[in-house]
Motif scaffolding. Structure first.
Motif, PDB file in Angstrom:
ATOM      1  N   ILE A  34      -4.681  -4.285  13.342  1.00 39.40           N
ATOM      2  CA  ILE A  34      -6.026  -4.053  12.826  1.00 39.40           C
ATOM      3  C   ILE A  34      -6.470  -2.625  13.124  1.00 39.40           C
ATOM      4  CG2 ILE A  34      -8.446  -4.671  13.204  1.00 39.40           C
ATOM      5  CD1 ILE A  34      -7.564  -7.572  13.390  1.00 39.40           C
ATOM      6  N   VAL A  35      -6.219  -2.161  14.359  1.00 38.55           N
ATOM      7  CA  VAL A  35      -6.584  -0.794  14.722  1.00 38.55           C
ATOM      8  C   VAL A  35      -5.861   0.203  13.822  1.00 38.55           C
ATOM      9  CG1 VAL A  35      -6.408   0.956  16.538  1.00 38.55           C
ATOM     10  CG2 VAL A  35      -7.189  -1.347  17.098  1.00 38.55           C
ATOM     11  N   ASP A  36      -4.590  -0.065  13.554  1.00 40.42           N
ATOM     12  CA  ASP A  36      -3.801   0.787  12.675  1.00 40.42           C
ATOM     13  C   ASP A  36      -4.468   0.904  11.311  1.00 40.42           C
ATOM     14  OD1 ASP A  36      -1.102   2.157  12.327  1.00 40.42           O
ATOM     15  OD2 ASP A  36      -1.028   0.749  10.671  1.00 40.42           O
ATOM     16  N   SER A  37      -4.889  -0.221  10.759  1.00 37.55           N
ATOM     17  CA  SER A  37      -5.528  -0.209   9.438  1.00 37.55           C
ATOM     18  C   SER A  37      -6.903   0.450   9.483  1.00 37.55           C
ATOM     19  CB  SER A  37      -5.660  -1.641   8.903  1.00 37.55           C
ATOM     20  OG  SER A  37      -4.389  -2.185   8.639  1.00 37.55           O
ATOM     21  N   ILE A  38      -7.618   0.264  10.592  1.00 37.98           N
ATOM     22  CA  ILE A  38      -8.931   0.906  10.720  1.00 37.98           C
ATOM     23  C   ILE A  38      -8.784   2.425  10.682  1.00 37.98           C
ATOM     24  CG2 ILE A  38     -10.852   1.323  12.299  1.00 37.98           C
ATOM     25  CD1 ILE A  38     -10.585  -1.610  13.184  1.00 37.98           C
ATOM     26  N   PHE A  39      -7.821   2.956  11.439  1.00 35.95           N
ATOM     27  CA  PHE A  39      -7.606   4.399  11.451  1.00 35.95           C
ATOM     28  C   PHE A  39      -7.170   4.892  10.069  1.00 35.95           C
ATOM     29  CE2 PHE A  39      -6.839   4.013  16.201  1.00 35.95           C
ATOM     30  CZ  PHE A  39      -8.010   4.685  16.540  1.00 35.95           C
ATOM     31  N   VAL A  40      -6.287   4.140   9.418  1.00 41.12           N
ATOM     32  CA  VAL A  40      -5.823   4.534   8.083  1.00 41.12           C
ATOM     33  C   VAL A  40      -6.989   4.525   7.093  1.00 41.12           C
ATOM     34  CG1 VAL A  40      -4.391   3.829   6.126  1.00 41.12           C
ATOM     35  CG2 VAL A  40      -3.428   3.835   8.424  1.00 41.12           C
ATOM     36  N   ALA A  41      -7.848   3.498   7.186  1.00 43.76           N
ATOM     37  CA  ALA A  41      -8.993   3.410   6.285  1.00 43.76           C
ATOM     38  C   ALA A  41      -9.960   4.567   6.510  1.00 43.76           C
ATOM     39  CB  ALA A  41      -9.710   2.077   6.473  1.00 43.76           C
ATOM     40  N   GLN A  42     -10.111   4.987   7.776  1.00 38.95           N
ATOM     41  CA  GLN A  42     -10.991   6.114   8.063  1.00 38.95           C
ATOM     42  C   GLN A  42     -10.399   7.423   7.543  1.00 38.95           C
ATOM     43  OE1 GLN A  42     -14.101   5.871   9.301  1.00 38.95           O
ATOM     44  NE2 GLN A  42     -13.731   3.664   9.172  1.00 38.95           N
ATOM     45  N   TYR A  43      -9.073   7.474   7.436  1.00 41.40           N
ATOM     46  CA  TYR A  43      -8.424   8.673   6.897  1.00 41.40           C
ATOM     47  C   TYR A  43      -8.729   8.802   5.414  1.00 41.40           C
ATOM     48  CZ  TYR A  43      -4.819  12.194   6.066  1.00 41.40           C
ATOM     49  OH  TYR A  43      -4.160  13.347   5.726  1.00 41.40           O
ATOM     50  N   SER A  44      -8.547   7.699   4.669  1.00 40.38           N
ATOM     51  CA  SER A  44      -8.944   7.657   3.252  1.00 40.38           C
ATOM     52  C   SER A  44      -8.691   6.262   2.711  1.00 40.38           C
ATOM     53  CB  SER A  44      -8.177   8.692   2.412  1.00 40.38           C
ATOM     54  OG  SER A  44      -6.830   8.292   2.217  1.00 40.38           O
ATOM     55  N   GLN A  45      -9.439   5.881   1.679  1.00 41.30           N
ATOM     56  CA  GLN A  45      -9.231   4.588   1.041  1.00 41.30           C
ATOM     57  C   GLN A  45      -7.902   4.563   0.276  1.00 41.30           C
ATOM     58  OE1 GLN A  45     -11.315   1.539   1.096  1.00 41.30           O
ATOM     59  NE2 GLN A  45     -11.730   2.730   2.939  1.00 41.30           N
ATOM     60  N   SER A  46      -7.458   5.712  -0.211  1.00 43.23           N
ATOM     61  CA  SER A  46      -6.162   5.761  -0.880  1.00 43.23           C
ATOM     62  C   SER A  46      -5.032   5.524   0.123  1.00 43.23           C
ATOM     63  CB  SER A  46      -5.961   7.107  -1.577  1.00 43.23           C
ATOM     64  OG  SER A  46      -5.926   8.180  -0.655  1.00 43.23           O
ATOM     65  N   ALA A  47      -5.223   5.970   1.367  1.00 45.07           N
ATOM     66  CA  ALA A  47      -4.226   5.719   2.413  1.00 45.07           C
ATOM     67  C   ALA A  47      -4.159   4.230   2.719  1.00 45.07           C
ATOM     68  CB  ALA A  47      -4.560   6.517   3.671  1.00 45.07           C
ATOM     69  N   LEU A  48      -5.327   3.562   2.779  1.00 41.22           N
ATOM     70  CA  LEU A  48      -5.345   2.117   3.014  1.00 41.22           C
ATOM     71  C   LEU A  48      -4.658   1.389   1.874  1.00 41.22           C
ATOM     72  CD1 LEU A  48      -6.281  -0.356   4.638  1.00 41.22           C
ATOM     73  CD2 LEU A  48      -8.458  -0.254   3.398  1.00 41.22           C
ATOM     74  N   ALA A  49      -4.898   1.836   0.644  1.00 47.35           N
ATOM     75  CA  ALA A  49      -4.243   1.219  -0.510  1.00 47.35           C
ATOM     76  C   ALA A  49      -2.733   1.414  -0.445  1.00 47.35           C
ATOM     77  CB  ALA A  49      -4.795   1.818  -1.805  1.00 47.35           C
ATOM     78  N   ALA A  50      -2.285   2.591   0.014  1.00 49.71           N
ATOM     79  CA  ALA A  50      -0.848   2.874   0.122  1.00 49.71           C
ATOM     80  C   ALA A  50      -0.183   1.954   1.133  1.00 49.71           C
ATOM     81  CB  ALA A  50      -0.637   4.339   0.515  1.00 49.71           C
ATOM     82  N   VAL A  51      -0.816   1.804   2.289  1.00 42.25           N
ATOM     83  CA  VAL A  51      -0.271   0.915   3.313  1.00 42.25           C
ATOM     84  C   VAL A  51      -0.262  -0.525   2.817  1.00 42.25           C
ATOM     85  CG1 VAL A  51      -0.645   0.018   5.650  1.00 42.25           C
ATOM     86  CG2 VAL A  51      -0.899   2.463   5.199  1.00 42.25           C
ATOM     87  N   SER A  52      -1.286  -0.900   2.050  1.00 46.07           N
ATOM     88  CA  SER A  52      -1.365  -2.262   1.508  1.00 46.07           C
ATOM     89  C   SER A  52      -0.207  -2.551   0.565  1.00 46.07           C
ATOM     90  CB  SER A  52      -2.689  -2.463   0.771  1.00 46.07           C
ATOM     91  OG  SER A  52      -3.798  -2.236   1.621  1.00 46.07           O
ATOM     92  N   LEU A  53       0.201  -1.551  -0.232  1.00 52.88           N
ATOM     93  CA  LEU A  53       1.310  -1.747  -1.168  1.00 52.88           C
ATOM     94  C   LEU A  53       2.634  -1.960  -0.438  1.00 52.88           C
ATOM     95  CD1 LEU A  53       0.628   0.843  -4.047  1.00 52.88           C
ATOM     96  CD2 LEU A  53       0.285  -1.632  -4.072  1.00 52.88           C
ATOM     97  N   VAL A  54       2.789  -1.346   0.726  1.00 56.06           N
ATOM     98  CA  VAL A  54       4.042  -1.457   1.480  1.00 56.06           C
ATOM     99  C   VAL A  54       4.080  -2.736   2.313  1.00 56.06           C
ATOM    100  CG1 VAL A  54       5.540  -0.283   3.172  1.00 56.06           C
ATOM    101  CG2 VAL A  54       4.250   1.050   1.519  1.00 56.06           C
ATOM    102  N   PHE A  55       2.940  -3.380   2.481  1.00 58.95           N
ATOM    103  CA  PHE A  55       2.856  -4.566   3.338  1.00 58.95           C
ATOM    104  C   PHE A  55       3.898  -5.635   2.986  1.00 58.95           C
ATOM    105  CE2 PHE A  55       0.971  -8.748   4.376  1.00 58.95           C
ATOM    106  CZ  PHE A  55       0.908  -8.614   5.756  1.00 58.95           C
ATOM    107  N   PRO A  56       4.163  -5.927   1.693  1.00 60.02           N
ATOM    108  CA  PRO A  56       5.199  -6.930   1.403  1.00 60.02           C
ATOM    109  C   PRO A  56       6.575  -6.551   1.935  1.00 60.02           C
ATOM    110  CG  PRO A  56       3.819  -6.579  -0.525  1.00 60.02           C
ATOM    111  CD  PRO A  56       3.437  -5.522   0.474  1.00 60.02           C
ATOM    112  N   LEU A  57       6.922  -5.264   1.920  1.00 58.80           N
ATOM    113  CA  LEU A  57       8.218  -4.842   2.460  1.00 58.80           C
ATOM    114  C   LEU A  57       8.267  -5.032   3.973  1.00 58.80           C
ATOM    115  CD1 LEU A  57       9.027  -1.567   0.466  1.00 58.80           C
ATOM    116  CD2 LEU A  57      10.013  -3.842   0.170  1.00 58.80           C
TER     117      LEU A  57
END
Length: 462
Positions: A34-57
């Motif tokens: 969760i902390v990882d995603s919080i930091f990524v989301a604070q970096y940018s919403q596009s970064a959160l979307a990028a991490v979300s796409l890789v989540f299935p892998l």
């Protein structure tokens, strides 16, 4: 001997003494995710979307690692219950070797096919580029977490839950410390964005792996591993994957389901995809303690199944089930009462429009999906029984029905004919169906063998 406690100790204290370290480790791991995603989301919403796409892998990595580990765990604990020491030792050695092979496979896949996978979703160029960067590191360097997960399962099979807990704690703490430093470029680190988040994760996994290897080869005394004299034994591999392969497929289905749901949700908005990703992060706080309970109960059930002790097998089942239901009920209450504060952790508060859209979509989503929590407790603990008694195929049947046969068609139909808000009801619909199927399968297994465990009737039926 250490393993004897699984056949003699009082069941309640035994389950909790083995489960609590795993539950704590899982909660900490949920926290760092969760902390990882919080930091990524604070970096940018596009970064959160990028991490979300890789989540299935990443889910696929966990599926292979945990699925194989569960097969090894079940085999070791059953062989210890049967007093077959050499076979238990061999199962552990095969587990370590298989984890290395799995890591090499993901090295090839992570660097070779990440672009193909990410581009299949039709995301923006900015999101796709960041997703590929994240996948190269987080997926391509999975060998460390594969070995670490196997070390956890080997030790858990002997009743040792402390070292696996330390593995998870160490990896999580290292990740949490490094995340902001490497994402935003603080101190000696350059600003790396999503690549920094992935690299922080891998460094944490390396630290956990080193502790795990020490625990398996130096600390624990129940098993005697000698990889220098290791030789492949086809029957051992078959025994591992008799339970492990259904577990791998079962968890891989989560990856397929997530990718399928992303494909359905992207037709509505990127925010809907982000909400699903946030849900998967938040639900780990509820599900991870139950999976920790699963890790404590599995070797106990497996040992007593191997020892043909029906009373202790089902004593462990009742305690695990009651605890899982209580945890899931608490999670349901939290998701119903405070969905908005949960979602606010994952938004860029400087963007008022994006924040409002996240809340508009996310609040009803969290409330609706959480209706499935209590039913999920029964499915998880029933699957533990199936895995402990070498009936992994039953777990696979339940999972396929829940995450492919039911949830994706239901989500598509509800989204097509009702709308986005209705898609979230596919989760409780699928959980009700899996609840019924798992109990039908458990009842069948009880009537055919488990009912007669350890009795003269068992030999007669055999």
């Amino acid at each position: 001997m250490e393993e004897n406690k699984m056949g003699t100790a009082r069941m309640g204290p035994l389950i909790f003494s083995m489960a609590l370290p795993a539950m704590l480790s899982m909660i900490i791991n949920a926290l760092y995710n969760i902390v990882d995603s919080i930091f990524v989301a604070q970096y940018s919403q596009s970064a959160l979307a990028a991490v979300s796409l890789v989540f299935p892998l990443q889910t696929l990595v966990v599926a292979i690692g945990v699925g194989t580990g569960v097969g090894v765990n079940s085999l070791i604990s059953r062989r210890l219950g049967e007093k077959r020491q050499l076979h238990a030792d061999s199962a552990a050695e095969h587990g370590i070797a298989l984890s290395v092979i799995g890591g090499i496979v993901f090295l090839v896949l992570g660097f070779g096919l990440s672009g193909v996978f990410v581009n299949a979703f039709g995301a923006s160029e900015d999101v796709s580029v960041q997703a590929v960067q994240y996948s190269h590191i987080a997926v391509g360097l999975s060998i460390f977490v594969m070995i670490s997960m196997m070390c956890e399962k080997v030790q858990q099979s002997t009743g040792n839950m402390i070292i696996p807990m330390l593995q998870g704690l160490t990896g999580a703490i290292v990740n949490i410390i490094l995340d902001p430093l490497m994402i935003f470029g603080i101190g000696p680190f350059p600003e790396m964005g999503v690549s920094g988040a992935a690299l922080a994760t891998v460094i944490g996994q390396i630290c956990g792996m080193l502790i795990g290897l020490w625990g398996v080869f130096k600390h624990q005394k129940v098993l005697r591993l000698n990889m220098r004299k290791f030789k492949w034994r086809l029957q051992t591999v078959k025994d591992i994957y008799r339970v492990g392969l259904p577990g791998i497929v079962m968890q891989s289905i989560t990856s397929v389901m997530t990718a399928g749901m992303n494909g359905i949700l992207i037709g509505f908005s990127q925010t809907a995809v982000n909400v699903l990703a946030v849900y998967f992060k938040l639900q780990t706080f509820v599900f991870m303690p139950v999976f920790g309970l699963n890790q404590g109960a599995l070797p106990v059930m497996g040992y007593n199944y191997g020892a043909r002790n029906k009373k202790r097998l089902f004593g462990a089942y009742r305690i695990a089930l009651g605890t899982a239901v209580a945890i899931m009920l608490l999670g349901f209450v939290l998701f119903q009462l405070i969905p908005e504060p949960m979602l606010m952790m994952f938004v860029d508060r400087t963007d008022a429009a994006a924040t409002q859209e996240m809340l508009t979509v996310g609040v009803p989503a969290l409330k609706t999906i959480s209706l499935s929590f209590v039913g999920a407790a029964f499915g998880i603990i029933n699957s533990t029984v199936f895995q402990a008694t070498a009936r992994g195929m039953n777990s696979l049947i339940v999972s396929v029905c829940r995450q492919l046969v039911i949830i994706l068609p239901a989500a598509w139909v509800l989204g097509r004919f009702v709308g986005l808000s209705a898609i979230w009801y596919s989760f409780p619909i699928a959980e009700i169906a899996s609840f019924l199927i798992s109990y039908l399968l458990l009842w069948r297994e009880y009537q055919t063998e488990l009912k007669y465990l350890g009795s003269g009737q068992e030999e007669a039926k055999a």
